[in-house]
Design a protein around this motif. Structure first.
Motif, short mmCIF file in Angstrom:
data_model
loop_
_atom_site.label_atom_id
_atom_site.label_comp_id
_atom_site.label_asym_id
_atom_site.label_seq_id
_atom_site.Cartn_x
_atom_site.Cartn_y
_atom_site.Cartn_z
N LYS A 159 0.82 -1.21 0.00
CA LYS A 159 0.00 0.00 0.00
C LYS A 159 0.86 1.26 0.00
CE LYS A 159 -4.25 -1.80 2.08
NZ LYS A 159 -5.19 -1.71 3.22
N LEU A 160 2.02 1.20 0.64
CA LEU A 160 2.91 2.36 0.69
C LEU A 160 3.82 2.44 -0.54
CD1 LEU A 160 4.00 2.32 4.45
CD2 LEU A 160 2.46 3.94 3.35
N ASN A 161 3.83 1.35 -1.32
CA ASN A 161 4.66 1.30 -2.53
C ASN A 161 6.13 1.55 -2.19
OD1 ASN A 161 5.17 0.96 -5.27
ND2 ASN A 161 4.87 3.14 -5.73
N ILE A 162 6.65 0.82 -1.23
CA ILE A 162 8.05 1.01 -0.79
C ILE A 162 8.85 -0.29 -0.89
CG2 ILE A 162 7.56 2.98 0.73
CD1 ILE A 162 7.51 0.99 3.08
N GLY A 163 8.42 -1.20 -1.77
CA GLY A 163 9.09 -2.49 -1.87
C GLY A 163 10.58 -2.40 -2.15
N MET A 214 1.73 0.47 8.74
CA MET A 214 1.91 1.60 7.84
C MET A 214 2.26 2.87 8.61
SD MET A 214 -0.77 1.27 4.67
CE MET A 214 -2.26 0.98 5.62
N LYS A 215 1.59 3.09 9.74
CA LYS A 215 1.89 4.27 10.54
C LYS A 215 3.33 4.24 11.03
CE LYS A 215 -2.81 5.10 12.27
NZ LYS A 215 -3.69 5.07 13.46
N ALA A 216 3.77 3.06 11.49
CA ALA A 216 5.15 2.94 11.98
C ALA A 216 6.16 3.20 10.86
CB ALA A 216 5.36 1.55 12.58
N LEU A 217 5.93 2.60 9.69
CA LEU A 217 6.84 2.78 8.56
C LEU A 217 6.85 4.23 8.07
CD1 LEU A 217 6.12 -0.50 6.57
CD2 LEU A 217 8.28 0.13 7.66
N ASN A 261 -3.21 8.85 4.89
CA ASN A 261 -4.20 8.61 5.94
C ASN A 261 -4.25 7.11 6.22
OD1 ASN A 261 -6.31 8.63 7.72
ND2 ASN A 261 -7.89 8.91 6.17
N PHE A 262 -3.87 6.74 7.42
CA PHE A 262 -3.78 5.31 7.74
C PHE A 262 -4.93 4.83 8.61
CE2 PHE A 262 0.63 6.98 7.48
CZ PHE A 262 0.95 6.41 6.27
N ASP A 263 -5.88 5.69 8.88
CA ASP A 263 -7.00 5.31 9.74
C ASP A 263 -8.16 4.81 8.89
OD1 ASP A 263 -8.73 4.89 11.75
OD2 ASP A 263 -8.83 6.96 12.46
#
Length: 551
Positions: free
Chosen positions: A196-200, A276-279, A289-291
């Motif tokens: 979801k964050l597209n950080i692979g 996601m919030k931690a990363l 928005n991670f909520d």
């Protein structure tokens, strides 16, 4: 656990399965069984309710694996869990140790198609044989001292095996900005968060299934390839702490994040949003928005329509009211702990299985003057209520014990118990009665009563409460769900609106889900009603009567 353990000593394979609370109960034998070791494979499956959703504490049983010095494996999916259990049996026999397979509630509730392999015919055809070896199996201190170094050497061998375990996997680029160590179902959350964050391209992942003993060689190699580390596990920072120790040994100075650093919450289940919030915090990703929480209306748990426990609780409260006292009602574990919710509000404590009777004794010996009533189910009574009952009689506690006997273990899925009359596989078994146990122990006041006559039940409870010493009342009435499933509902009730004064006592006092409000009037739902008769018994104007026709 002792049954499975003894079977493993004979060379057979055995599996013991429990949620974390059962591991607490079995822990004494688990810790000692590691010293003797096993001959056939012995697997302990522990399911931790770490949120918790239906338990009295949030617990991480991986601590027990460390206390016992036994291997611990954490599968990341249902299909992997099947393979991990097979592997657990194999290494249990190779190491001659019990092996824990630990996962959490979310994985336990997950379904997945799995590939089934042929059964190991050799293992299936084994014959049980126990070869006496007192120095190994008689755990007195001199033998324990001898076996302790052997146990430590087995742990060292387990670590060597785990360094090359096929279930541990490194995923991602050779070098990365951040490395994530993920265990159990949290690995799935990590993969979803990365997508979801597209950080692979920035992340290297160590999927760690063998969490005790931790494979140090594998971890050291992983640390060298990343600039910072996030440890994702449920629920205690066990792996995080061990990785920090390894990092210190290796002079790894890059930051290590997790629960101890505050990037992962110390409480509750993890979710992809949490990761996601931690990363995003660690990698400074803004504008997200991670909520994704969905607002769901709260629902208060309740006893089923027609549940005999509802009648029992109201009878206890009525008895105390007529005696002019408040009393202390000490609850126990089972369906009946739902009696804490409104409108019943019927128990003052509920701690652990069998604790009600022991705590009632404690209140009495502490000097509490008001009546003390311990409420315990029949299966819980046989599980853990007998020793404190012996103590109560021996030390002359002035308490009343109410055994709610519905002859089934209802809360966890209607498994049979000693009062059911059948075994777990459906074979006929002797029916055991709490009152017979109480009589043998020396309880002088014992009464057995049903729930069909509310006022008679109140009378007996008042009599029991007045009795000096230990008094025991068995309220025997079948679980309403058993009656429904067996087609044994013979009556239902309706409201006679010509006499009803709309006081709503039937709904407000009982909290029965069969009694509802429709179009500004109270209605008894004919589909939900099981004919227990409680509403009729408490109606102040006798406006509830038995239905003339049941279809």
């Amino acid at each position: 656990y002792e049954i499975a353990y003894a079977a493993a000593l004979t060379g057979l394979r055995a599996l013991f399965s429990s949620k974390h609370l059962g591991i607490n109960v079995a822990s004494d034998t688990i810790l000692v069984s590691a010293y003797t070791g096993v001959n056939g494979g012995l697997v302990i499956v522990s399911v931790d309710d770490i949120h918790p959703w239906s338990s009295q504490n949030a617990e991480d049983t991986r601590y027990y694996a460390r206390l016992a010095k036994i291997p611990c494996l954490e599968p990341t999916s249902p299909s992997e869990a099947r393979k991990v259990v097979k592997y657990a049996f194999e290494i249990s026999e190779e190491l001659q140790l019990p092996v824990m397979v630990r996962y959490t509630e979310k994985l336990a509730d997950t379904y997945e198609l799995v590939e089934v392999e042929p059964i190991d015919k050799h293992a299936k055809l084994r014959e049980a044989e126990f070869r006496p070896d007192p120095e190994r199996y008689v755990m007195i201190a001199p033998h324990t001292r001898k076996n302790h170094p052997i146990l430590n050497s087995k742990n060292k061998k387990a670590e060597e095996l785990f360094n090359d375990c096929i279930f541990n996997e490194v995923i991602g680029p050779e070098e990365a900005e951040i490395g994530i160590v993920a265990c159990g179902v949290a690995f799935q959350y990590v993969m979803e968060a990365i997508e979801k964050l597209n950080i692979g391209s920035k992340v290297r992942i160590l999927k760690l299934v063998t969490t005790h003993p931790i494979p140090k060689k594998l971890v050291k190699e992983f640390l060298k390839s990343v600039k910072k580390v996030l440890v994702v596990e449920e629920i205690e920072p066990i792996i995080e702490t061990e990785i920090k120790a390894i990092a210190q040994e290796e002079n790894y100075t890059h930051p290590i994040y997790g629960r101890r650093s505050g990037h992962i919450p110390r409480e509750y289940e993890l979710t992809p949003d949490t990761i996601m919030k931690a990363l995003a915090d660690i990698l400074t990703i803004n504008g997200k928005n991670f909520d994704t929480k969905i607002n769901i209306p709260p629902r208060i748990p309740h006893l089923c329509a027609g549940c005999p426990h509802r009648i029992s609780y109201l009878a206890i409260k009525q008895a105390l009211k007529e005696l002019g006292v408040r009393g202390i009602i000490v609850g126990d574990r089972g369906c009946y702990n739902q009696g804490v919710h409104p409108p019943l509000r019927a128990i003052d404590t509920c701690i652990a299985m069998g604790a009600s009777i022991g705590m009632a004794c404690g209140f009495y010996h502490a000097g509490v003057k008001e009546p003390i009533i311990a409420v315990i189910g029949d299966s819980t009574f046989f599980h853990a209520g007998i020793p404190p009952l012996i103590d109560a009689v021996m030390h002359k506690a002035n308490i009343t014990i109410v055994v709610l006997d519905n002859s089934i273990t209802a809360m966890t899925g209607h498994q049979p118990c000693p009062t059911t009359g059948r075994t777990a596989v459906g074979d006929q078994a002797p029916v055991m009665r709490p009152e017979r146990i109480a009589e043998a122990i020396g309880v002088s006041y014992i009464r057995v009563v049903g729930t069909s006559d509310f006022h008679e039940l109140v009378r007996i409870l008042k009599e029991a409460i007045r009795t000096k010493g230990v008094s025991l009342v068995v309220i025997r009435s079948p679980c309403a769900l058993e009656l429904v499933r067996g087609g044994k509902i013979s009556r239902k009730y309706v409201i006679d609106y010509s006499r009803c004064i709309e006081c709503e006592t039937c709904m407000r006092v009982t909290g029965c889900p069969a009694i509802i409000q429709e179009d500004d009037k109270i209605v008894i739902n004919a589909y939900e009603c099981t004919g227990c008769g409680l509403c009729k018994a408490i109606c102040p104007v006798n406006a509830i009567e038995e239905a003339k026709v049941i279809s």
